[in-house]
Each structure stands twice: as structure tokens, then as C-alpha cells.
Design an enzyme around this catalytic site. Sequence first.
Site, PDB file in Angstrom:
ATOM      1  N   SER A 236       0.849  -1.195   0.000  1.00 14.60           N
ATOM      2  CA  SER A 236       0.000   0.000   0.000  1.00 14.60           C
ATOM      3  C   SER A 236       0.889   1.250   0.000  1.00 14.60           C
ATOM      4  CB  SER A 236      -0.954  -0.061   1.194  1.00 14.60           C
ATOM      5  OG  SER A 236      -2.027   0.822   1.047  1.00 14.60           O
ATOM      6  N   ASP A 454      -8.474  -4.259  -6.416  1.00 14.58           N
ATOM      7  CA  ASP A 454      -8.036  -3.561  -5.200  1.00 14.58           C
ATOM      8  C   ASP A 454      -8.869  -2.307  -4.982  1.00 14.58           C
ATOM      9  OD1 ASP A 454      -6.492  -2.023  -3.257  1.00 14.58           O
ATOM     10  OD2 ASP A 454      -4.883  -3.454  -3.664  1.00 14.58           O
ATOM     11  N   HIS A 484      -7.477  -5.842  -0.916  1.00 16.43           N
ATOM     12  CA  HIS A 484      -6.340  -4.925  -0.894  1.00 16.43           C
ATOM     13  C   HIS A 484      -5.049  -5.727  -0.885  1.00 16.43           C
ATOM     14  CE1 HIS A 484      -4.257  -1.249  -0.460  1.00 16.43           C
ATOM     15  NE2 HIS A 484      -4.040  -1.299   0.849  1.00 16.43           N
TER      16      HIS A 484
END
Length: 515
Positions: A236, A454, A484
Amino acid sequence: MRGFARWTALLAAAGLLMTGCSGGSSGDDTSGGRTGRAQPSARSSAAASPLPSSLTSQRLDWGRCRATADFSAPGADWQCATLKVPLDWSKPHGKTIGLALIRAKARGENRIGSLLFNFGGPGSSGVSTMPAYAAVVPLLRERYDLVSWDPRGVGASEGVRCLGDREIQAAEKVDITPDTSAEEQAYLRNATAFGKGCKKDAGELLAHVSTTDTARDMDLMRQVLGDRKTHYFGISYGTQLGGVYAHLFPRNVGRLVLDAVVDPSADTVGHAENQARGFQRALNAYLKSTGQDPGQGSRKIADLLKRLDANPLPTSSRRQLTQALAFIGIVRPLYSKESWPTLTSALDAAVQGDGSELLALADDYNGRDPSGHYGTGTHAQRVISCLDNKQRLTAQKAKKLLPQFERISPVFGPFLGWDTAGWCHDWPVAGLYETPEVSAPGAAPILVVGNTGDPATPYEGTRKMADELGEDVGVMLTWRGQGHGAYGRGSACVDSAVNAYLLSGSVPRNGKVCS
């Protein structure tokens, strides 16, 4: 929660507003060009500023970590230490701060070195997340020391707390999609109060918690750990950090994996649009899985949020489910397909007039424990992202953008459109750049992993990151999945490709797709 489930929750707790940092009452910089790239001379200045031996030659005093269920589990053998780094990297001989590190030494023979992990946010604590995430990467521990840390401004590394628990709970009643002038002023006053609280708590540190600062910390960490090259796994926001590191120190890049990739080409508005689009896609997939038409289902949820704007729902506690809390409660289960049934139950209960389940999901996301104490992950997230981002959009500009955000997503668009003005409104320190510089000519191949489903870091950012890293540097690996991130989520194809790259240096074919 343990293992993958805990990792998912911790990532989720630091994911939504990762790239929604902008705002301000002074100025209205909305240019979407590339003129604000991060410190064009950063790479040369990094090489031109030798560090004192008191930093490069420091020895880490590895010892027992404080007792927790994760650290004290049988066979965990986690060690913790503190690394000294300059408070201000332009003054490496000046004041230092301590960064909290954690590691588990490699179990097998043929050790490669240290593998650094950043779990996103910005604001996620590596010290608390690493022990749980170790269950996802047992093969990697055979040949790597698993190492993570609390970046500056996070957790045990001079962690910033901007507001107290009562102030945070009171702020949950602020209207996040203002409809009147009074609500707009309250929204902006709340943002100002948050920034002032951060300044009061952090002091001079507030100007030294940028991604560039942390990338420099990483290279000092490499030296002190005794590694010739940096091996790194960024998730991320951790992909942005990895890209900035590669730009600053391309010759020190070893094996870098970037999973759930932040689009480095997007400015403030672009990031907010990306997230509105990503979460709407995830919501559409969820609605289809329950047999609902995505358009009709989204309108029903948007209508629910509008009703909550005026009439919060009661819960089993004394608190009410406000529009803001319901929004977060809906976002939370979209990070993982396994959580979709939880969303169904929570929405059904809310339609019946009970907001308890959505409130519980929002509390989980916000790091609120049963005693009413809030974690500080979102505080660190905000101080880092607002220092990184120089754009400061006004409320007037945000209001003009609302129609296009609502076209992207009737559910998430209104909040994320307003967020472009509120997140860094009236921030006490100036931001550094509009978009990060991640070009890394001369670096070894970097594996860039994207998930087509995602919600928080939409797939398009994967290609943008690979392209900006440079030809023969960014190598794309795609998973057609949901949730995610891609690694450790059930795709043997993804996991085997990442493991082969990290363990043997085998670079997959650029553009490889895993179904």
C-alpha cells in the site's frame, strides 16, 4: 486476530485516507502537472552528505521485546532495538531521534540478508504488525531476517497524538459532507483543531516526517544492519516509500517488492478520484455477489447515508451511528472479500434501524478499543501525508469538484470530494511536493504487484509505478482478484512468483498475469 486476518485489519485501519491528503484555507493549488516532483536533486544530495560515524557505526542493542501475545508466542523469538537517525536530514550532525525496530532472525542456512517491511498507511506500526504478518511469509524467513520498524512519527518512534480520546469521539459527530455554511465551518474548524493538536504534540518533528525522510532512514538502517543492498517488501503506502527509496538510492536497491501500488502520477484530486473509483468497483463486485444490481444497490446505500446525515441510528451502546461512522463501517469490509458477509449483516441491521454492527466495523477501522481509547495510526497518517503533499485545495474548489466525484461513485464520491479540502486544511507546515519522484534509472529490477480488484489502491497505479520506475526496472505482476493487495491472499501463482524473486532472484516475465 492473528496471521493474515490481523494483517488485513491493520492494513485496513491505515488505508482509506492514505492518499486523500490535501486542503487548506490559504491558496488553491490545483495544478495536475509534474512540476512539483520531490526534490529533483535529492539523489545527488544523498551521496554528497556523508554521515557521522556515530550514526553509521552504531551497534543495535537487540533485546527482548515488551511482552505481548504475539511477541511471546512459542518460537517467535522476536528482538527489538532502537536506531538513531537525524531529526533533520539536512543536518546529519545535529539532533537525533530513535526509531523502534523489530526482527526475527533467519531460520535456515544460506541467509541472504535483512528483508525490510512497511505495511502502509502511512502510519502503520511495523513493530506491532510484523509478528502477526510473519505467519504469511514463513518461506521468506528461511533465508531472511524479517525486519520492520515504526517510521518516524509512528508508534514507538516519536509517535504523534494530535487529539485526546474525548476530542476524537466528539469529532465523529462532525458532518463529513457539509450541506450548510454552518456545517462547512464546523468541518473546517475540526480540521484546524486537529492540525494544531499535531503541532503542539510533535513540535519540530512535524516538519521531518516525510516519505523522503523515512527513505533516508531506510538506507541508514541498511548500513547499520550490515546489508550491502536493501531488500524490501512494501504494501500500500509502502509502495510509495519503496519507489522514493529507489529514486534516492538506485544503486543500493536489492530485491524490492511493491504490492497494492499507490499511483505515483496522481495529484491530490487524482488520488481521491482513484479511491472513489476503486471502492465503487469493490462495492459493485460485492453487490453482484449478493445478486443485486450494482446501480440500484449503490443508490440504496447512498440513500441510507443521506438519511443518517440528518438522523443517526441508535446502537447497543450509548453512541449513535452517524453518517461519518457508517461510511467508515461500509468501507472496512471492502478491503477483503472474506469480509463481505459481515457487510451484508451490518447493512441489513442498519436498514432495520440498528447501527450497532456498522459502528463496530467503524471502531475496528479507527482503532477504537472497548474502553473508548483510540489508536494513533490515523494521526501519523495525516502528519506524514500532509507534509508530503504541497497542494491545499479550498472548500470552494472541493464543492466544484463534487459533481464529478458523485458521477464516479454515489456512495464514496461525496466524502472523498470533500476530503480534498478537509484532510490538510490549515495545516501548520507546508507540504513538499504534488507527486513523488520514483524514477530509478540504474536500479535492479523491482517487482510491482497489482490486484485488479483492489479498492484502496486501484490497479491502474501498478502500470504507472512500473512505467515511472523506468524501463528494465519496473516489472509488472498482475492478479485478477479482490481485496487490498495480492501476495498472501490465496493465489499460488502470485505467491510463487514473489517467493522466487525474493529467494532466488528470479524475475518473472514483465506483464505476467495470475488469474
